[in-house]
Design an enzyme around this catalytic site. Structure first.
Site, PDB file in Angstrom:
ATOM      1  N   HIS A 116      82.266  76.713  19.844  1.00  0.00           N
ATOM      2  CA  HIS A 116      81.476  76.030  20.872  1.00  0.00           C
ATOM      3  C   HIS A 116      80.181  75.458  20.303  1.00  0.00           C
ATOM      4  CE1 HIS A 116      83.480  76.948  24.852  1.00  0.00           C
ATOM      5  NE2 HIS A 116      84.243  77.597  23.974  1.00  0.00           N
ATOM      6  N   GLY A 151      76.450  69.625  15.204  1.00  0.00           N
ATOM      7  CA  GLY A 151      77.504  70.478  14.675  1.00  0.00           C
ATOM      8  C   GLY A 151      77.121  71.940  14.629  1.00  0.00           C
ATOM      9  N   ASP A 169      74.871  74.063  13.995  1.00  0.00           N
ATOM     10  CA  ASP A 169      73.426  74.139  13.756  1.00  0.00           C
ATOM     11  C   ASP A 169      72.705  75.156  14.639  1.00  0.00           C
ATOM     12  OD1 ASP A 169      73.645  72.868  16.178  1.00  0.00           O
ATOM     13  OD2 ASP A 169      72.427  71.123  15.644  1.00  0.00           O
TER      14      ASP A 169
END
Length: 358
Positions: A74, A87, A89
């Site tokens: 997710h 992404g 992160d």
């Protein structure tokens, strides 16, 4: 004279240059070592989350392990070639007030709030912690993968755009298009779904929270891939819900998108390939997870701390079996290229699946 003196000197030089290079390892806590000192903190995080009172309660493959693996996806899939996003992160944790309000992130809030204080306690980035917890959690599952873990992500992130997480009620066309936008092939979508071999649902039908997606939710085995191909006969809870398909076994939940992908001509053969090859299932999952964990990241700026990830226990079985009470006639084979393999059936009365406890 010069020649005779030079020969032994040359021999010494060659001996030294040919000697194996000894790389000094960094000293970490509790007598452990690491190839890079930046990996040492992750041993401390490991002790924390694997402890008896930690996130994974002494190394269990339970709900928190399942949800931690789910969270890696997710967070990471929040990237698009056209809409942006960072992404893998940690934005789903850093900007939880925004991202957890997205419809497809329903239920993720619980694991986010369990993980956040641990990341803060050890002063590691949210992006790193999410990927580390997912890798450790799935290593607790029997037969699980040993995922690569690269550390060094920044804690500087922006909220991911809404609509980037595929949903349980999406069509195969929509899912494959969304995943292709993030850089994944149709086969890699199936490879990622190996995560559902250790998964349960809580919110698609809240009346049966904790209902697993296969009969062995604590084992990273191929049962998910054969059981999803069994003819669905009934809904296990309060009837048809959004994103739900009929299940073949009492207590087992079937996600509609899983059912559709298992039977689609673009994905059915990769799906079927795992039924008799758990080792390949693990290998493919390790590869696609390594790719996913680097979405939005520059691998050259990260350090490989994979050595910290525990070695999973070997799988109990490498070939799936038909659940007790089922026969080959219950299989809805969908790969046109390869005949469905003949499977043996588990002995005993009809299989019934207990919920995963929290």
């Amino acid at each position: 004279m010069f020649t005779k003196a030079f020969i032994p000197l040359l021999a010494v030089t060659l001996a030294v240059s040919g000697a194996p290079q000894i790389t000094k390892r960094a000293s970490c806590s509790n007598g452990r070592t690491a190839s890079d000192e930046r990996c040492c903190v992750w041993y401390d995080v490991l002790d924390d989350i694997q402890g008896a009172s930690g996130l994974f309660e002494g190394g269990q493959c339970g709900e928190e392990a399942h949800e931690s693996l789910r969270l890696t996806f997710h967070d990471a899939i929040g990237i698009s070639s056209t809409q942006g996003g960072g992404g893998a992160d940690g934005s789903i944790m850093a900007h939880s007030d925004i991202e957890l309000a997205y419809g497809e992130n329903v239920g993720v809030d619980e694991i986010v709030e369990l993980q956040r204080p641990i990341a803060l306690r050890h002063n590691v980035s949210f992006g790193d912690f999410i990927q580390f917890a997912g890798a450790v959690g799935v290593s607790n599952c029997l037969g699980g993968p040993r995922l690569q873990f690269l550390a060094g992500r920044s804690n500087d992130s922006q909220p991911s755009p809404d609509g980037l997480v595929p949903g349980p009620g999406d069509s195969v066309d929509d899912i494959l298009a969304r995943m292709a936008d993030a850089g994944f092939s149709a086969n890699e979508v199936v490879d990622l779904l190996a995560s559902h071999s250790v998964a349960a649902q809580d919110h698609l039908d809240a009346t049966i929270a904790g209902s697993p997606l296969d009969s062995t939710p604590s084992a990273f085995d191929a049962q998910f891939f054969v059981e999803t191909l069994l003819n669905g006969t009934a809904f296990p809870g309060n009837g048809s819900n959004f994103g739900e398909a009929k299940s073949p076994l009492p207590g087992e939940f079937r996600i509609l998108s899983d059912s559709l992908i298992a039977r689609d001509s673009r994905t059915a053969c990769e799906w079927q390939s795992f039924v008799t090859d758990q080792a390949r299932m693990v290998t493919q999952f390790e590869a696609v997870m390594a790719k996913m964990a680097l979405l939005g990241q520059d691998a050259s700026k990260l350090v490989d701390c994979s050595e910290v990830i525990p070695q999973p226990k070997a799988a109990a079985a490498t070939v799936a079996v038909l659940p007790a009470g089922k026969t080959m006639e219950d299989i809805e084979a969908s790969c046109a290229e390869t005949p469905f393999p003949t499977l043996s059936a588990a002995s005993g009365s009809e299989t019934s699946i207990a919920p995963v406890s929290s």
